[in-house]
Design a protein around this motif. Structure first.
Motif, PDB file in Angstrom:
ATOM      1  N   SER A 183       0.829  -1.207   0.000  1.00  0.00           N
ATOM      2  CA  SER A 183       0.000   0.000   0.000  1.00  0.00           C
ATOM      3  C   SER A 183       0.865   1.259   0.000  1.00  0.00           C
ATOM      4  O   SER A 183       0.578   2.220  -0.717  1.00  0.00           O
ATOM      5  CB  SER A 183      -0.934   0.014   1.207  1.00  0.00           C
ATOM      6  N   LEU A 184       1.903   1.256   0.807  1.00  0.00           N
ATOM      7  CA  LEU A 184       2.804   2.408   0.848  1.00  0.00           C
ATOM      8  C   LEU A 184       3.519   2.596  -0.482  1.00  0.00           C
ATOM      9  O   LEU A 184       3.669   3.718  -0.965  1.00  0.00           O
ATOM     10  CB  LEU A 184       3.819   2.252   1.981  1.00  0.00           C
ATOM     11  N   ALA A 185       3.947   1.492  -1.084  1.00  0.00           N
ATOM     12  CA  ALA A 185       4.610   1.584  -2.392  1.00  0.00           C
ATOM     13  C   ALA A 185       3.656   2.116  -3.452  1.00  0.00           C
ATOM     14  O   ALA A 185       4.037   2.950  -4.285  1.00  0.00           O
ATOM     15  CB  ALA A 185       5.163   0.221  -2.797  1.00  0.00           C
TER      16      ALA A 185
ATOM     17  N   GLY B  70       2.135   6.350  -6.932  1.00  0.00           N
ATOM     18  CA  GLY B  70       1.125   7.229  -7.507  1.00  0.00           C
ATOM     19  C   GLY B  70       1.493   8.693  -7.361  1.00  0.00           C
ATOM     20  O   GLY B  70       1.357   9.483  -8.299  1.00  0.00           O
ATOM     21  N   MET B  71       1.978   9.053  -6.187  1.00  0.00           N
ATOM     22  CA  MET B  71       2.365  10.446  -5.951  1.00  0.00           C
ATOM     23  C   MET B  71       3.548  10.839  -6.837  1.00  0.00           C
ATOM     24  O   MET B  71       3.530  11.909  -7.464  1.00  0.00           O
ATOM     25  CB  MET B  71       2.730  10.660  -4.485  1.00  0.00           C
TER      26      MET B  71
ATOM     27  N   ALA C  10      -7.369   5.765  -0.500  1.00  0.00           N
ATOM     28  CA  ALA C  10      -7.466   4.300  -0.430  1.00  0.00           C
ATOM     29  C   ALA C  10      -6.151   3.663  -0.001  1.00  0.00           C
ATOM     30  O   ALA C  10      -6.133   2.827   0.913  1.00  0.00           O
ATOM     31  CB  ALA C  10      -7.913   3.745  -1.785  1.00  0.00           C
ATOM     32  N   THR C  11      -5.057   4.056  -0.631  1.00  0.00           N
ATOM     33  CA  THR C  11      -3.774   3.416  -0.306  1.00  0.00           C
ATOM     34  C   THR C  11      -3.296   3.788   1.098  1.00  0.00           C
ATOM     35  O   THR C  11      -2.802   2.926   1.830  1.00  0.00           O
ATOM     36  CB  THR C  11      -2.698   3.747  -1.361  1.00  0.00           C
ATOM     37  N   ALA C  12      -3.471   5.041   1.494  1.00  0.00           N
ATOM     38  CA  ALA C  12      -3.084   5.438   2.855  1.00  0.00           C
ATOM     39  C   ALA C  12      -3.996   4.765   3.875  1.00  0.00           C
ATOM     40  O   ALA C  12      -3.534   4.337   4.939  1.00  0.00           O
ATOM     41  CB  ALA C  12      -3.133   6.952   3.007  1.00  0.00           C
TER      42      ALA C  12
END
Length: 141
Positions: free
Chosen positions: A10-12, A17-18, A55-57
């Motif tokens: 999720s962090l990756a 994405g950022m 969502a990912t965070a």
């Protein structure tokens, strides 16, 4: 182990994405599209981008909660801040941009301040996510 892998993934995905948005999407949009198209495209892209971050965070926060509560709190903060950016600041930036383009001279400096704030907060979120990812790198095996 599964939660740790989910948190790392999720962090990756969050950071990927950022980084892709900052390094590839935004520069291409503003250098390759006419200004009136670039603005419309970015307005359509930002809500989706922010949903990705939320969502990912959020997934990272949930996966980190049992073993790394401080890091989970940091990712929950990233998700919560992104909700505010998406629902509060982004609409304000859009209204100020519209007003500035319509000739409201007072709107331009207010737009610039709001835009700088969004960039600063996005950068802070990126730094926080990198810190959480690096803190967890030593716990993965």
């Amino acid at each position: 182990m599964i939660l740790s892998a989910l948190a790392s993934l999720s962090l990756a995905l969050l950071l990927g994405g950022m980084a892709f948005f900052v390094a590839v999407v935004a520069p291409l949009v503003f250098t390759k599209l006419p200004p009136e198209w670039a603005g419309r495209f970015i307005r359509q892209l930002f809500p989706v981008y922010y949903l990705w971050l939320i969502a990912t965070a959020g997934i990272a926060a949930l996966a980190l909660a049992p073993g790394r509560p401080k890091d989970a709190l940091a990712m929950a903060l990233v998700a919560a801040l992104t909700i505010w950016l998406r629902q509060g600041l982004m609409p304000r930036i859009n209204r100020l941009s519209d007003a500035a383009q319509a000739g409201d001279a007072a709107a331009k400096p207010r737009f610039d301040r709001a835009h700088r704030l969004s960039v600063l907060l996005n950068f802070a979120q990126l730094v926080l996510a990198v810190a959480v990812l690096l803190r967890g790198a030593g716990t993965l095996s």
